[in-house]
Design a protein around this motif. Structure first.
Motif, PDB file in Angstrom:
ATOM      1  N   VAL A 277       1.345   1.733  -3.658  1.00  0.00           N
ATOM      2  CA  VAL A 277       0.119   2.304  -4.225  1.00  0.00           C
ATOM      3  C   VAL A 277       0.058   3.801  -3.924  1.00  0.00           C
ATOM      4  CG1 VAL A 277      -2.410   2.322  -4.059  1.00  0.00           C
ATOM      5  CG2 VAL A 277      -1.186   0.142  -4.166  1.00  0.00           C
ATOM      6  N   SER A 278       0.375   4.162  -2.697  1.00  0.00           N
ATOM      7  CA  SER A 278       0.333   5.572  -2.307  1.00  0.00           C
ATOM      8  C   SER A 278       1.343   6.401  -3.099  1.00  0.00           C
ATOM      9  CB  SER A 278       0.623   5.726  -0.812  1.00  0.00           C
ATOM     10  OG  SER A 278      -0.402   5.115  -0.061  1.00  0.00           O
TER      11      SER A 278
ATOM     12  N   VAL B 188       2.608   5.685  -6.134  1.00  0.00           N
ATOM     13  CA  VAL B 188       2.145   5.771  -7.527  1.00  0.00           C
ATOM     14  C   VAL B 188       1.029   6.803  -7.619  1.00  0.00           C
ATOM     15  CG1 VAL B 188       0.982   4.527  -9.388  1.00  0.00           C
ATOM     16  CG2 VAL B 188       2.889   3.457  -8.167  1.00  0.00           C
ATOM     17  N   ASP B 189       0.084   6.755  -6.696  1.00  0.00           N
ATOM     18  CA  ASP B 189      -1.018   7.713  -6.666  1.00  0.00           C
ATOM     19  C   ASP B 189      -0.484   9.145  -6.553  1.00  0.00           C
ATOM     20  OD1 ASP B 189      -3.887   8.432  -6.368  1.00  0.00           O
ATOM     21  OD2 ASP B 189      -3.255   8.977  -4.339  1.00  0.00           O
ATOM     22  N   LEU B 190       0.455   9.348  -5.653  1.00  0.00           N
ATOM     23  CA  LEU B 190       1.035  10.667  -5.432  1.00  0.00           C
ATOM     24  C   LEU B 190       1.715  11.190  -6.691  1.00  0.00           C
ATOM     25  CD1 LEU B 190       1.749  12.868  -3.307  1.00  0.00           C
ATOM     26  CD2 LEU B 190       3.842  11.570  -2.893  1.00  0.00           C
ATOM     27  N   TYR B 191       2.529  10.356  -7.320  1.00  0.00           N
ATOM     28  CA  TYR B 191       3.265  10.828  -8.494  1.00  0.00           C
ATOM     29  C   TYR B 191       2.387  10.958  -9.732  1.00  0.00           C
ATOM     30  CZ  TYR B 191       7.601  11.630  -6.228  1.00  0.00           C
ATOM     31  OH  TYR B 191       8.567  12.177  -5.428  1.00  0.00           O
ATOM     32  N   VAL B 192       1.323  10.202  -9.836  1.00  0.00           N
ATOM     33  CA  VAL B 192       0.355  10.443 -10.916  1.00  0.00           C
ATOM     34  C   VAL B 192      -0.250  11.835 -10.725  1.00  0.00           C
ATOM     35  CG1 VAL B 192      -1.905   9.769 -11.843  1.00  0.00           C
ATOM     36  CG2 VAL B 192      -0.156   8.034 -11.446  1.00  0.00           C
ATOM     37  N   GLY B 193      -0.587  12.187  -9.492  1.00  0.00           N
ATOM     38  CA  GLY B 193      -1.089  13.530  -9.200  1.00  0.00           C
ATOM     39  C   GLY B 193      -0.064  14.600  -9.527  1.00  0.00           C
TER      40      GLY B 193
ATOM     41  N   TRP C 109       0.824  -1.210   0.000  1.00  0.00           N
ATOM     42  CA  TRP C 109       0.000   0.000   0.000  1.00  0.00           C
ATOM     43  C   TRP C 109       0.859   1.262   0.000  1.00  0.00           C
ATOM     44  CZ3 TRP C 109      -4.580   0.445  -1.769  1.00  0.00           C
ATOM     45  CH2 TRP C 109      -5.411  -0.658  -1.779  1.00  0.00           C
TER      46      TRP C 109
END
Length: 115
Positions: free
Chosen positions: A43-44, A46-51, A40
């Motif tokens: 996941v966090s 990846v989520d952060l860098y997509v943002g 996780w």
């Protein structure tokens, strides 16, 4: 626009406090290794860098200068949403209440008829 200025200001203060606390109390490489060892945590990240990338695309779109875009995007990748909050805060004030100028930056000129 006042609410957006308040929210971006709170973001600057919160990120400043979090960065100071992180650098003062943590070990970037040890703590980062723990995050990346957790599914996780990955996941966090990846989520952060997509943002970060999506926000950076907006910066590149609205900025006239490639150099300025590169500086802000580098700040975004290094300092996260401290830089994002600061960018928004500065440009909310620079837009003087004009939401189209805020969102479009220099691209507003010529696209939207002036009154």
């Amino acid at each position: 626009m006042k609410s957006a200025k308040i929210i971006s200001g709170i973001g600057i203060v919160a990120m400043t406090a979090a960065l100071i606390q992180g650098f003062a109390m943590g070990d970037f490489f040890v703590d980062g290794g723990e995050i990346l060892s957790n599914p996780w945590g990955i996941v966090s990240m990846v989520d952060l860098y997509v943002g970060f990338v999506l926000f950076s695309c907006w910066i590149a779109f609205r900025e006239k200068s490639v150099f300025v875009s590169i500086v802000w995007i580098a700040a975004m990748m290094i300092l996260g949403f401290f830089a994002g909050s600061l960018y928004v805060f500065i440009h909310l004030y620079a837009s003087k209440g004009d939401w189209l100028r805020f969102f479009l930056g220099h691209r507003k000129e010529g696209l939207v008829p002036t009154k």
